[in-house]
Design an enzyme around this catalytic site. Structure first.
Site, PDB file in Angstrom:
ATOM      1  N   PRO A   1     -21.735 -11.783  14.250  1.00  0.00           N
ATOM      2  CA  PRO A   1     -21.788 -12.360  15.602  1.00  0.00           C
ATOM      3  C   PRO A   1     -20.548 -12.022  16.435  1.00  0.00           C
ATOM      4  CG  PRO A   1     -22.572 -13.960  13.995  1.00  0.00           C
ATOM      5  CD  PRO A   1     -22.102 -12.762  13.219  1.00  0.00           C
TER       6      PRO A   1
ATOM      7  N   GLY B   1     -49.008   6.256  36.250  1.00  0.00           N
ATOM      8  CA  GLY B   1     -49.461   4.944  35.787  1.00  0.00           C
ATOM      9  C   GLY B   1     -49.850   4.953  34.322  1.00  0.00           C
TER      10      GLY B   1
ATOM     11  N   GLU C   1     -25.766   1.762  15.470  1.00  0.00           N
ATOM     12  CA  GLU C   1     -24.914   2.714  14.741  1.00  0.00           C
ATOM     13  C   GLU C   1     -23.734   3.164  15.612  1.00  0.00           C
ATOM     14  OE1 GLU C   1     -26.454   5.441  11.941  1.00  0.00           O
ATOM     15  OE2 GLU C   1     -28.356   4.379  11.719  1.00  0.00           O
TER      16      GLU C   1
HETATM   17  C1  LIG Z   1     -32.321  -3.325  16.492  1.00  0.00           C
HETATM   18  C2  LIG Z   1     -30.943  -3.350  15.958  1.00  0.00           C
HETATM   19  C3  LIG Z   1     -30.710  -2.980  14.652  1.00  0.00           C
HETATM   20  C4  LIG Z   1     -29.422  -3.024  14.126  1.00  0.00           C
HETATM   21  N1  LIG Z   1     -29.241  -2.697  12.808  1.00  0.00           N
HETATM   22  C5  LIG Z   1     -27.999  -2.854  12.279  1.00  0.00           C
HETATM   23  C6  LIG Z   1     -27.773  -2.636  10.879  1.00  0.00           C
HETATM   24  O1  LIG Z   1     -28.705  -2.280  10.130  1.00  0.00           O
HETATM   25  N2  LIG Z   1     -26.530  -2.860  10.385  1.00  0.00           N
HETATM   26  C7  LIG Z   1     -25.499  -3.245  11.155  1.00  0.00           C
HETATM   27  O2  LIG Z   1     -24.402  -3.433  10.648  1.00  0.00           O
HETATM   28  N3  LIG Z   1     -25.683  -3.445  12.493  1.00  0.00           N
HETATM   29  C8  LIG Z   1     -26.908  -3.254  13.066  1.00  0.00           C
HETATM   30  N4  LIG Z   1     -27.087  -3.483  14.408  1.00  0.00           N
HETATM   31  C9  LIG Z   1     -25.953  -3.865  15.224  1.00  0.00           C
HETATM   32  C10 LIG Z   1     -25.463  -2.737  16.144  1.00  0.00           C
HETATM   33  O3  LIG Z   1     -24.819  -1.752  15.410  1.00  0.00           O
HETATM   34  C11 LIG Z   1     -24.600  -3.335  17.234  1.00  0.00           C
HETATM   35  O4  LIG Z   1     -25.474  -3.993  18.120  1.00  0.00           O
HETATM   36  C12 LIG Z   1     -23.767  -2.324  17.979  1.00  0.00           C
HETATM   37  O5  LIG Z   1     -22.781  -1.788  17.163  1.00  0.00           O
HETATM   38  C13 LIG Z   1     -23.130  -2.876  19.230  1.00  0.00           C
HETATM   39  O6  LIG Z   1     -22.523  -4.110  19.007  1.00  0.00           O
HETATM   40  P1  LIG Z   1     -22.835  -5.357  19.983  1.00  0.00           P
HETATM   41  O7  LIG Z   1     -24.297  -5.443  20.082  1.00  0.00           O
HETATM   42  O8  LIG Z   1     -22.115  -6.512  19.460  1.00  0.00           O
HETATM   43  O9  LIG Z   1     -22.288  -4.930  21.375  1.00  0.00           O
HETATM   44  P2  LIG Z   1     -20.793  -5.166  21.944  1.00  0.00           P
HETATM   45  O10 LIG Z   1     -19.807  -4.588  21.006  1.00  0.00           O
HETATM   46  O11 LIG Z   1     -20.645  -6.577  22.329  1.00  0.00           O
HETATM   47  O12 LIG Z   1     -20.837  -4.248  23.224  1.00  0.00           O
HETATM   48  C14 LIG Z   1     -21.397  -4.664  24.475  1.00  0.00           C
HETATM   49  C15 LIG Z   1     -21.122  -3.547  25.479  1.00  0.00           C
HETATM   50  O13 LIG Z   1     -19.707  -3.346  25.611  1.00  0.00           O
HETATM   51  C16 LIG Z   1     -19.395  -2.016  25.349  1.00  0.00           C
HETATM   52  N5  LIG Z   1     -18.102  -1.909  24.692  1.00  0.00           N
HETATM   53  C17 LIG Z   1     -17.655  -2.611  23.636  1.00  0.00           C
HETATM   54  N6  LIG Z   1     -16.448  -2.175  23.268  1.00  0.00           N
HETATM   55  C18 LIG Z   1     -16.118  -1.178  24.112  1.00  0.00           C
HETATM   56  C19 LIG Z   1     -15.013  -0.313  24.239  1.00  0.00           C
HETATM   57  N7  LIG Z   1     -13.988  -0.379  23.378  1.00  0.00           N
HETATM   58  N8  LIG Z   1     -15.013   0.588  25.214  1.00  0.00           N
HETATM   59  C20 LIG Z   1     -16.070   0.682  26.067  1.00  0.00           C
HETATM   60  N9  LIG Z   1     -17.159  -0.080  25.982  1.00  0.00           N
HETATM   61  C21 LIG Z   1     -17.172  -1.011  25.017  1.00  0.00           C
HETATM   62  C22 LIG Z   1     -20.491  -1.529  24.436  1.00  0.00           C
HETATM   63  O14 LIG Z   1     -20.598  -0.114  24.446  1.00  0.00           O
HETATM   64  C23 LIG Z   1     -21.685  -2.196  25.033  1.00  0.00           C
HETATM   65  O15 LIG Z   1     -22.131  -1.477  26.133  1.00  0.00           O
HETATM   66  C24 LIG Z   1     -28.361  -3.425  14.947  1.00  0.00           C
HETATM   67  C25 LIG Z   1     -28.595  -3.752  16.249  1.00  0.00           C
HETATM   68  C26 LIG Z   1     -29.850  -3.754  16.777  1.00  0.00           C
HETATM   69  C27 LIG Z   1     -30.054  -4.136  18.201  1.00  0.00           C
END
Ligand SMILES: Cc1cc2nc3c(=O)[nH]c(=O)nc-3n(C[C@H](O)[C@H](O)[C@H](O)COP(=O)(O)OP(=O)(O)OC[C@H]3O[C@@H](n4cnc5c(N)ncnc54)[C@H](O)[C@@H]3O)c2cc1C
Ligand SMILES: Cc1cc2nc3c(=O)[nH]c(=O)nc-3n(C[C@H](O)[C@H](O)[C@H](O)COP(=O)(O)OP(=O)(O)OC[C@H]3O[C@@H](n4cnc5c(N)ncnc54)[C@H](O)[C@@H]3O)c2cc1C
Lengths: 261, 390
Positions: free
Chosen positions: B128, B344, B367
């Protein structure tokens, strides 16, 4: 038990397109595949191997690239592969093809069962299987969709127009297999890798099968192609668009005019 | 230089394409609609060695390397994003971590059944409070004799609730953090204290299960430490590098399918008395898709070839990040243009373009987001000229 499966490499006709200008086949870029019903024949052999143990040999005559068809057969589970390839084999009709395959089968020796596809999708004659059986003077059952091997005999269901016949033959025998017989298995991904990296295809030429050059290839082919042509395209049909009563009248008039009625 | 695929790869592609078209494509719409995990496909794929394509045969794999695995992802993602994602999380990252850094015993015990598809893997990094900032993970592992006790949770883990074996990252020394204080573990679903939460509802790849994982005094044997103690961050980052190539290969498949469907549609859809393909506006979209697809193909297979050649240094890592960014953006652009070309029709559920449009969107996020990838690429480039950025 030793089973030899006859495999022909053919162009994938589902991928063949016609050149709209010349009406000829565009062969360029068309992938080569195992003749589909030969895969059914191989599947039957592999099922027998699983049921009762057997050595499955795949045999093909063709240009060097037919090696790919044999490697695919190895990936599916064949034990050994032999490719008959030699300039002297080129230009063979079905007679010369069957002679060459027959010579190779004699050289392989003590086989119990020869399985061929019913028909090749390019040559389309369905002659090679029966001709090989005649050459070897062994029983043949064509159009087979089910078979059982027991006590030195093979029992097979043979498709006919309005049902099937059940036929028994002593081994060794040659059967031609139809696509209704089974669904060929997919090769395992690892077996595909091994088919190219580890397995061997044996190449035999004229000398290896003790062929007399006059028996094989163009020289050994009594049939010669005189001319090949594509049938003239059908003329477009005519649609009569008026209401039913009118249309019936018009139709009758046209049929009369053409002296059809 | 030779850009042709060796023959075994051509046959592998033909087999996989036939499998994808005959066994997977007919179910894809329903898998998406009902958010259904296609276990029957996984079972059939396993029988054909498709759950362990890249791994050596001595570990139960097909021995087809990263190139073979990219072929699988390319062909599978043409027909079903959900199935491709399940395989991706299983093979490309979950089992891959064990392959890259596992001990011989761990490979025999875990990788072999995973590669054979007898068991399913997942890869658990995100939490989280730790998404892009992966070093901020809080799941704790504390040593207790021959065990480690794990506490914490993981979010959005693909295959999380269907996996038998999960590669998990946890903090072993908060003072050291990502540099020496984070360790990877192999967790079995039956270990005491391991629980799975609810499955998420998603925009796309709806048949690939995404779940939360909980560790409540979860007991993990010390022999299940994956890679060096304290070096788990490296193990996970290296695994993600590799996963990015095949993710891009999937994108390559989706983009090709978008192009193919667009061309067929543009040829058969008549407006103003001619096929819409006659319009320059359509032609330019088709040309742009085709250009990007060819560029992507070269990038993906060159990077896969680097890995198969044992070249996995910083340049590889940079290339893998490029694959991830370019692949996902090419796929999203292609899907977007495909919807536009279909008009459409492209917006209707009964047409597979609509599903693809939703399915490809995730590739720019998971990823490692594309923003993070661009950061990796730039940092690596600057490092080449002596500037270290943090
Ligand atoms: C369908 C799905 C499957 C997944 N499967 C897995 C899995 O199997 N294993 C696993 O470990 N995780 C998994 N994930 C998690 C996924 O890897 C993360 O959602 C992803 O790494 C982004 O993290 P966040 O969602 O917390 O976004 P955040 O890190 O909160 O980012 C939000 C936004 O801020 C931007 N941002 C954050 N930091 C920076 C920075 N330093 N510079 C510029 N922009 C930044 C991001 O690019 C993004 O646009 C999954 C996610 C989904 C949605
Ligand atoms: C009149 C005539 C002239 C021809 N001239 C030429 C020519 O000049 N040059 C040329 O290249 N071809 C020529 N051919 C084509 C060639 O002879 C045939 O393609 C070949 O004999 C196989 O016949 P088919 O394709 O009809 O196969 P079918 O008889 O329909 O095949 C039945 C089964 O026999 C087996 N089989 C057939 N061919 C082979 C093979 N080569 N190896 C192993 N198993 C096989 C397979 O199991 C197959 O399913 C000619 C054919 C005819 C009829």
């Amino acid at each position: 038990m030793k089973i030899v499966v006859l495999i022909k490499q053919v162009p994938d006709t589902t991928e063949v397109k016609l050149d709209p200008r010349t009406g000829t086949l565009i062969r360029e870029g068309v992938p080569s595949i195992i003749n589909p019903e030969d895969k059914n024949a191989l599947e039957e052999a592999l099922k027998l191997k699983e049921q009762m143990g057997a050595q499955v040999i795949v045999l093909s005559m063709g240009p060097p690239q037919a090696e790919d068809a044999l490697r695919e057969a190895l990936a599916m589970g064949a034990d050994e592969a032999i490719l008959l390839t030699d300039r002297a084999f080129a230009g063979a009709d079905t007679w010369a093809t069957a002679t060459t395959l027959g010579l190779a089968l004699k050289k392989i020796g003590d086989f119990d069962l020869v399985l061929a596809g019913r028909q090749a999708i390019d040559g389309d004659t369905a002659q090679v299987g029966p001709q090989v059986a005649e050459y070897l003077k062994i029983p043949q059952i064509t159009y087979v969709r089910e078979l059982v091997v027991e006590d030195g005999k093979v029992r097979a269901k043979r498709a006919i127009e309005d049902g099937y016949e059940e036929i028994e033959a002593k081994l060794p025998a040659l059967l031609t297999i139809t696509k209704e017989a089974n669904t060929p298995r997919y090769p395992h991904a690892g077996a595909i890798m091994n088919a190219y990296r580890e397995r061997k295809v044996t190449f035999w030429g004229v000398k290896d099968v003790d062929a007399n050059p006059e028996q094989v290839g163009l020289q050994g082919s009594p049939t010669q192609v005189k001319r090949s042509f594509s049938p003239p395209p059908k003329e477009p049909g005519q649609i009569i668009k008026s209401g039913p009563a009118e249309a019936a009248k018009e139709l009758v008039a046209i049929l009369r005019q053409k002296n059809i009625i | 230089m030779d850009f042709t695929f060796p023959k075994e790869y051509e046959l592998l592609r033909r087999m996989i394409r036939e499998f994808a078209e005959k066994e997977v494509a007919p179910l894809a719409e329903e898998i998406d609609r009902d958010e259904r995990v296609p276990f029957e496909i996984i079972k059939k794929a396993a029988k054909l060695g498709l759950m362990g394509v890249p791994f050596p045969q001595k570990y139960g794999g097909a021995g087809a390397g990263e190139i073979g695995y990219c072929i699988l992802m390319e062909e599978m993602n043409k027909v079903c994003g959900s199935t491709a994602t399940i395989i991706g999380a299983h093979t490309g990252i979950g089992a891959m971590a064990i392959y890259l850094d596992g001990t011989e015993e761990q490979k025999q015990k875990y990788l072999v059944p995973l590669a054979r598809g007898e068991k399913i893997a997942a890869f658990a990094l995100t939490e989280p409070n730790a998404g892009s900032d992966a070093a901020a993970i809080q799941t704790r592992a504390i040593r207790d004799g021959n065990y480690f006790i794990l506490n914490g949770s993981k979010l959005w883990i693909t295959n999380g609730d269907i996996a038998d074996v999960i590669s998990v990252l946890a903090v072993t020394d908060p003072a050291l953090g990502a540099r020496g204080g984070v360790t990877a573990f192999i967790v079995e679903k039956d270990f005491p204290g391991f629980k799975v939460g609810r499955r998420e509802e998603k925009m796309g790849i709806r048949g690939s299960p995404t779940a939360e994982l909980f560790f409540e005094d979860c007991r993990v044997p010390a022999e299940n430490v994956l890679g060096q103690f304290g070096a788990g961050f490296l193990t996970f980052m290296k695994t993600l590098d590799v996963g990015r190539i095949s993710l891009a290969a999937g994108c390559l498949g989706a983009a090709q399918q978008a192009l193919k469907m667009s061309m067929e549609f543009a040829k058969s859809r008549y407006q103003f008395g001619a096929p819409i393909a006659a319009k320059q506006a359509i032609q330019w979209m088709i040309a742009d898709m085709a250009i990007e697809i060819e560029a992507l193909r070269s990038l993906v297979y060159r990077t896969a070839w680097m890995m198969d050649s044992g070249n996995m240094g910083r340049e590889f890592s940079t290339m893998a990040a490029m694959c991830k960014v370019f692949g996902s953006e090419v796929a999203c652009r292609a899907a977007d243009m495909a919807v536009q070309i279909h008009g459409g029709m492209g917006y209707m559920k009964k047409y597979p373009i609509e599903r693809m449009y939703r399915d490809v969107r995730i590739t720019r996020i998971f990823e490692g987001t594309n923003e993070i990838q661009r950061e990796i690429i730039a940092r690596n480039l600057f490092r080449n000229i002596g500037l270290r950025l943090r």
